[in-house]
Design a protein around this motif. Structure first.
Motif, PDB file in Angstrom:
ATOM      1  N   UNK A 413      30.513  30.983  42.392  1.00 35.30           N
ATOM      2  CA  UNK A 413      30.278  31.450  41.020  1.00 35.30           C
ATOM      3  C   UNK A 413      30.942  32.798  40.761  1.00 35.30           C
ATOM      4  N   UNK A 414      30.811  33.728  41.694  1.00 30.81           N
ATOM      5  CA  UNK A 414      31.447  35.032  41.497  1.00 30.81           C
ATOM      6  C   UNK A 414      32.972  34.901  41.512  1.00 30.81           C
ATOM      7  N   UNK A 415      33.496  34.052  42.397  1.00 24.04           N
ATOM      8  CA  UNK A 415      34.949  33.847  42.442  1.00 24.04           C
ATOM      9  C   UNK A 415      35.450  33.253  41.132  1.00 24.04           C
ATOM     10  N   UNK A 416      34.676  32.319  40.545  1.00 29.99           N
ATOM     11  CA  UNK A 416      35.073  31.702  39.284  1.00 29.99           C
ATOM     12  C   UNK A 416      35.130  32.733  38.169  1.00 29.99           C
ATOM     13  N   UNK A 417      34.112  33.604  38.086  1.00 29.27           N
ATOM     14  CA  UNK A 417      34.065  34.607  37.016  1.00 29.27           C
ATOM     15  C   UNK A 417      35.245  35.568  37.128  1.00 29.27           C
ATOM     16  N   UNK A 418      35.547  36.019  38.346  1.00 23.16           N
ATOM     17  CA  UNK A 418      36.690  36.924  38.553  1.00 23.16           C
ATOM     18  C   UNK A 418      37.996  36.205  38.223  1.00 23.16           C
ATOM     19  N   UNK A 419      38.115  34.936  38.654  1.00 22.05           N
ATOM     20  CA  UNK A 419      39.343  34.178  38.407  1.00 22.05           C
ATOM     21  C   UNK A 419      39.584  33.972  36.909  1.00 22.05           C
ATOM     22  N   UNK A 420      38.520  33.711  36.140  1.00 22.41           N
ATOM     23  CA  UNK A 420      38.663  33.546  34.694  1.00 22.41           C
ATOM     24  C   UNK A 420      39.201  34.822  34.047  1.00 22.41           C
ATOM     25  N   UNK A 421      38.724  35.966  34.501  1.00 25.60           N
ATOM     26  CA  UNK A 421      39.214  37.235  33.975  1.00 25.60           C
ATOM     27  C   UNK A 421      40.674  37.460  34.355  1.00 25.60           C
ATOM     28  N   UNK A 422      41.025  37.095  35.575  1.00 30.08           N
ATOM     29  CA  UNK A 422      42.406  37.281  36.037  1.00 30.08           C
ATOM     30  C   UNK A 422      43.380  36.402  35.263  1.00 30.08           C
ATOM     31  N   UNK A 423      42.911  35.220  34.849  1.00 25.54           N
ATOM     32  CA  UNK A 423      43.780  34.351  34.053  1.00 25.54           C
ATOM     33  C   UNK A 423      44.014  34.919  32.662  1.00 25.54           C
ATOM     34  N   UNK A 424      43.015  35.629  32.132  1.00 24.90           N
ATOM     35  CA  UNK A 424      43.128  36.198  30.785  1.00 24.90           C
ATOM     36  C   UNK A 424      43.886  37.505  30.746  1.00 24.90           C
ATOM     37  N   UNK A 425      44.141  38.104  31.889  1.00 23.17           N
ATOM     38  CA  UNK A 425      44.855  39.373  31.950  1.00 23.17           C
ATOM     39  C   UNK A 425      45.683  39.432  33.209  1.00 23.17           C
ATOM     40  N   UNK A 426      46.099  40.617  33.550  1.00 24.02           N
ATOM     41  CA  UNK A 426      46.906  40.756  34.763  1.00 24.02           C
ATOM     42  C   UNK A 426      46.590  42.085  35.432  1.00 24.02           C
ATOM     43  N   UNK A 427      46.840  42.130  36.714  1.00 24.01           N
ATOM     44  CA  UNK A 427      46.710  43.374  37.460  1.00 24.01           C
ATOM     45  C   UNK A 427      45.278  43.722  37.832  1.00 24.01           C
ATOM     46  N   UNK A 428      45.139  44.964  38.286  1.00 28.37           N
ATOM     47  CA  UNK A 428      43.867  45.442  38.805  1.00 28.37           C
ATOM     48  C   UNK A 428      42.786  45.492  37.736  1.00 28.37           C
ATOM     49  N   UNK A 429      43.171  45.789  36.488  1.00 31.40           N
ATOM     50  CA  UNK A 429      42.172  45.927  35.428  1.00 31.40           C
ATOM     51  C   UNK A 429      41.453  44.611  35.154  1.00 31.40           C
ATOM     52  N   UNK A 430      42.194  43.506  35.177  1.00 31.34           N
ATOM     53  CA  UNK A 430      41.577  42.190  34.951  1.00 31.34           C
ATOM     54  C   UNK A 430      40.583  41.863  36.060  1.00 31.34           C
ATOM     55  N   UNK A 431      40.926  42.205  37.296  1.00 27.62           N
ATOM     56  CA  UNK A 431      40.010  41.981  38.414  1.00 27.62           C
ATOM     57  C   UNK A 431      38.761  42.835  38.262  1.00 27.62           C
TER      58      UNK A 431
END
Length: 464
Positions: A413-431
């Motif tokens: 679940x935590x990996x999914x939430x982080x991955x969704x954010x990474x898809x919507x942005x890029x770099x360290x800020x999205x993570x």
């Protein structure tokens, strides 16, 4: 519980250490090998989703075998089960230390999973059977210390060994500990409960295998594939259908593998919910923080392991302290204190997520793990004490089974939430943003834990 002398014999201590050492080795391999994944991918030419099965196959086998623990304990002598388990684990370690291919490596991990699945409930069964009530909390805490310190040192140990000696030494270095465990177990494990003739229901075994195969496979793909795909939605649906059929069948058997009638005991059911959510939070943290340190703060895997290690050691040390507080004060005070520290830590992490330094992560995470350390053994002890003595082996099987699944679910679940954010942005800020969203989810879990504690955890330990 049966009347017992107030002293703990040397053989009982040896039996607890022996079974605990084997569980320790199982967790050490799991957490250490995560650091070695990039080297395995390069050496054997496998992709990220394939190499993850080093962990997934192990957790899957453990989750399938652990539910059988109550049946195995009734049919076979404890020492026989232990010797079988550790022999399998040593065999798996030898296979992995010499594996010529990735698929042989997976075979070794599967064999280790069978050994761990048999041995994992043994330590807590021995404690509940052979430890006097006045020292029960302390020894349950000690048992959690043995297994709890492994996740703390595993990533760091894996980084050091992989860098200096090579990944095969992660397995080789365990052999002396396993041999010590074997000799202690042969000398110390005693048979305290009578054996019974119970039948093994193979349909239930098949349903358990389908349930956890579907659940583990589905949730492990959650961050990479659409929820509506057969790899996620289809697998999870298959697991849920098998679980419903398992419950229905169990309710119609006189001696089921997993006795779901235990959940009609609302106090036990509430404790199981607390235990499950706490394990989800802890494994979620174990995923989020090392990844944040590497992907946002730009540090190495070894640095990430060193940053989180003090918190893991603190949590392991406070496990027997929480148990001692249970013996003196009852379960509610140490559990509420632990959950309060967890909630405070998550609030701080959620607030500072976008600008966390390694130093702040280390400091705040120590508070979280100290709280979790105070809780886990106490919750297990209080949960099992809420059951009649003849049901405690079944209760232990449920707790150990759900511990494996909760870890897989929390990570996914935590990996999914982080991955969704990474898809919507890029770099360290999205993570960083994705990590903040995951912390919010974990805070909701902790609020649920606090509410449930208030409703079901008693002020004093009353064993049935």
């Amino acid at each position: 519980m049966n009347s017992q002398p107030e002293t703990i014999s040397n053989k009982t201590i040896a039996a607890i250490v022996a079974t605990g050492l084997m569980s320790f080795c199982g967790v050490i391999v799991e957490t250490s090998m995560n650091i070695a994944f990039p080297k395995l991918m390069h050496q054997f030419g496998v992709t990220t989703n394939i190499v993850q099965w080093m962990t997934s196959i192990y957790l899957l086998i453990v989750a399938i075998i652990v539910p059988l623990s109550a049946i195995l304990k009734a049919k076979f002598k404890t020492k026989t089960l232990f010797i079988t388990a550790i022999s399998l684990f040593i065999c798996g370690v030898v296979i992995d230390s010499t594996a010529p291919s990735f698929w042989v490596l997976l075979l070794g991990r599967a064999i280790q999973g069978i050994g761990t699945g048999i041995s994992l409930p043994l330590m807590f069964n021995i404690i509940m059977e052979q430890i006097p009530k006045s020292k029960l909390g302390m020894m349950m805490g000690f048992g959690n210390l043995i297994t709890g310190i492994a996740p703390a040192i595993g990533p760091t140990l894996g980084g050091i060994i992989t860098t200096s000696l090579g990944w095969r030494w992660i397995f080789i270095i365990l052999l002396p500990f396993l041999l010590i465990s074997l000799f202690l177990g042969i000398w110390g494990i005693q048979q305290k409960s009578p054996l019974r003739q119970v039948s093994l229901d193979f349909i239930s075994c098949i349903l358990i295998a389908i349930t956890f195969s579907g659940m583990v496979y589905g949730f492990s793909n959650l961050s990479a594939v659409s929820v509506m795909s057969w790899q996620v939605g289809g697998a999870i649906l298959m697991g849920l259908i098998a679980m419903v059929l398992l419950i229905i069948r169990s309710l119609h058997l006189e001696t089921p593998i997993l006795d779901f009638r235990l959940f009609t005991n609302h106090r036990f059911a509430g404790h199981v919910l607390i235990f499950f959510l706490t394990q989800m939070c802890s494994l979620g943290f174990a995923f989020l923080l090392p990844n944040y340190i590497q992907l946002v703060n730009g540090n190495t895997a070894l640095t990430a392991g060193l940053v989180v290690m003090p918190a893991g050691i603190g949590g392991a040390i406070f496990a027997p302290i929480g148990g001692r507080l249970l013996d003196k004060l009852g379960p509610r005070k140490p559990v509420m204190t632990g959950a309060g520290l967890m909630a405070l830590s998550i609030i701080i992490f959620t607030t500072i997520t976008l600008r966390m330094s390694n130093q702040s992560i280390m400091f705040v995470y120590i508070f979280y793990m100290v709280g979790m350390g105070c809780m886990m053994g106490t919750i297990m002890t209080s949960a099992l004490a809420s059951l009649p003595h003849h049901q405690q082996t079944q209760g232990n099987a449920f707790l150990n089974t759900l511990q494996q699944f909760a870890g897989s679910l929390g990570t996914s679940l935590t990996a999914m939430i982080v991955a969704l954010s990474q898809r919507g942005g890029s770099g360290a800020n999205a993570t960083a943003i994705g990590t903040q969203h995951a912390f919010i989810m974990l805070f909701i879990f902790v609020v649920m834990i606090l509410i449930t504690i208030w409703r079901v955890v008693p002020k004093s330990l009353r064993q049935k």
